[in-house]
Design a protein around this motif. Sequence first.
Motif, short mmCIF file in Angstrom:
data_model
loop_
_atom_site.label_atom_id
_atom_site.label_comp_id
_atom_site.label_asym_id
_atom_site.label_seq_id
_atom_site.Cartn_x
_atom_site.Cartn_y
_atom_site.Cartn_z
N UNK A 188 0.83 -1.21 0.00
CA UNK A 188 0.00 0.00 0.00
C UNK A 188 0.87 1.26 0.00
N UNK A 189 0.30 2.35 -0.47
CA UNK A 189 1.01 3.64 -0.50
C UNK A 189 0.87 4.30 0.88
N UNK A 190 1.93 4.22 1.65
CA UNK A 190 1.90 4.71 3.03
C UNK A 190 2.60 6.06 3.15
N UNK A 191 2.03 6.92 3.98
CA UNK A 191 2.72 8.14 4.42
C UNK A 191 2.77 8.06 5.94
N UNK A 192 3.97 8.24 6.49
CA UNK A 192 4.19 8.02 7.92
C UNK A 192 5.06 9.13 8.50
N UNK A 193 5.12 9.17 9.82
CA UNK A 193 6.02 10.10 10.48
C UNK A 193 7.47 9.77 10.14
N UNK A 194 8.33 10.74 10.29
CA UNK A 194 9.75 10.56 9.96
C UNK A 194 10.42 9.59 10.94
N UNK A 195 11.50 8.94 10.51
CA UNK A 195 12.14 7.91 11.35
C UNK A 195 12.68 8.41 12.69
N UNK A 197 11.03 10.02 14.77
CA UNK A 197 9.91 10.00 15.70
C UNK A 197 9.74 8.60 16.30
N UNK A 198 9.57 8.53 17.62
CA UNK A 198 9.46 7.23 18.27
C UNK A 198 8.22 6.48 17.79
N UNK A 199 7.14 7.20 17.49
CA UNK A 199 5.94 6.56 16.96
C UNK A 199 6.25 5.80 15.67
N UNK A 200 7.08 6.40 14.81
CA UNK A 200 7.44 5.73 13.56
C UNK A 200 8.21 4.44 13.83
#
Length: 293
Positions: A188-195, A197-200
Amino acid sequence: MIDKLEMFLAVAKEGHFGRAARTLGITQPSLSAGIKQLEESLGVLLIFRGSRYGGLTPEGQSALVWARRIVGDARQLKDEMRATRHGLSGRLRIAVVPTALTWAARLAARYGEAHPNVGFTILSRSSVQILQMIEDLQVDAGISYLDNEPLGKVSAVPLYDESYALVAPRDHPLAGQASVAWSALDGQRLCLLTPDMQNRRIINRRLTDAGVSPLAMVESNSTVVLVSQVLAGGWLTILPQDIAGFLTQGKPLSLMPMEGEGPGHAVGLIAPWREPHTPVLEALLTEARRMVR
């Protein structure tokens, strides 16, 4: 002496005399003179310098620990005396991981109702930055993860356990499902927080455990950007349910819980370990405990 220690802390933080002077709102010659007076008073060289800043000397590294403690104590004394005379007043500076900003807003609102003379500065930062800012006395407290990566010695009040949701356009094939498996995100085409970030890093582990390569073609340190990217069409993002619900409210987007959720990582209010805390900060910790109850 306190003002000279403040100068020393600024130079140690910025690693540059010019930037430190601008931060303090003084001229660079005044800053250099203040550091020299501090060194003469202590009888040691604190900072290597020639044509430019060269780092802290071994004595400077030791002095940095004491300077943070002394300046912190001096600020606490001022806060306590001000509270004695006028009640709680001043400004609280809080650094918050992006996924917990809604909780920071709630905490500030509840605190403001009880103590209207205290203002807030709320900054969005990574968990690593939050710990450094607390150590450098740049902020009074933070909201960050409590149990995923080392925190060091801090006072902590758990606020909530994180659970995750998929944010998708309403016409996406995965939209409308009761829940979505992590493995369903393969390809899937994912957009996520930057690496950074602990959440990422948490999301990456969940995806990897499900056999999915945690590749995001769009990355941002802003949850607003991620949801805007999903609105642009064809993209998906994964966010904690609280911030996801806030950002998607009233928008043509679907929000589905992720399957296989075990106990989520704890997020909470953290503050420098100090007994006692300043009255303003102690009231913040107390209000956080009331929110949870």
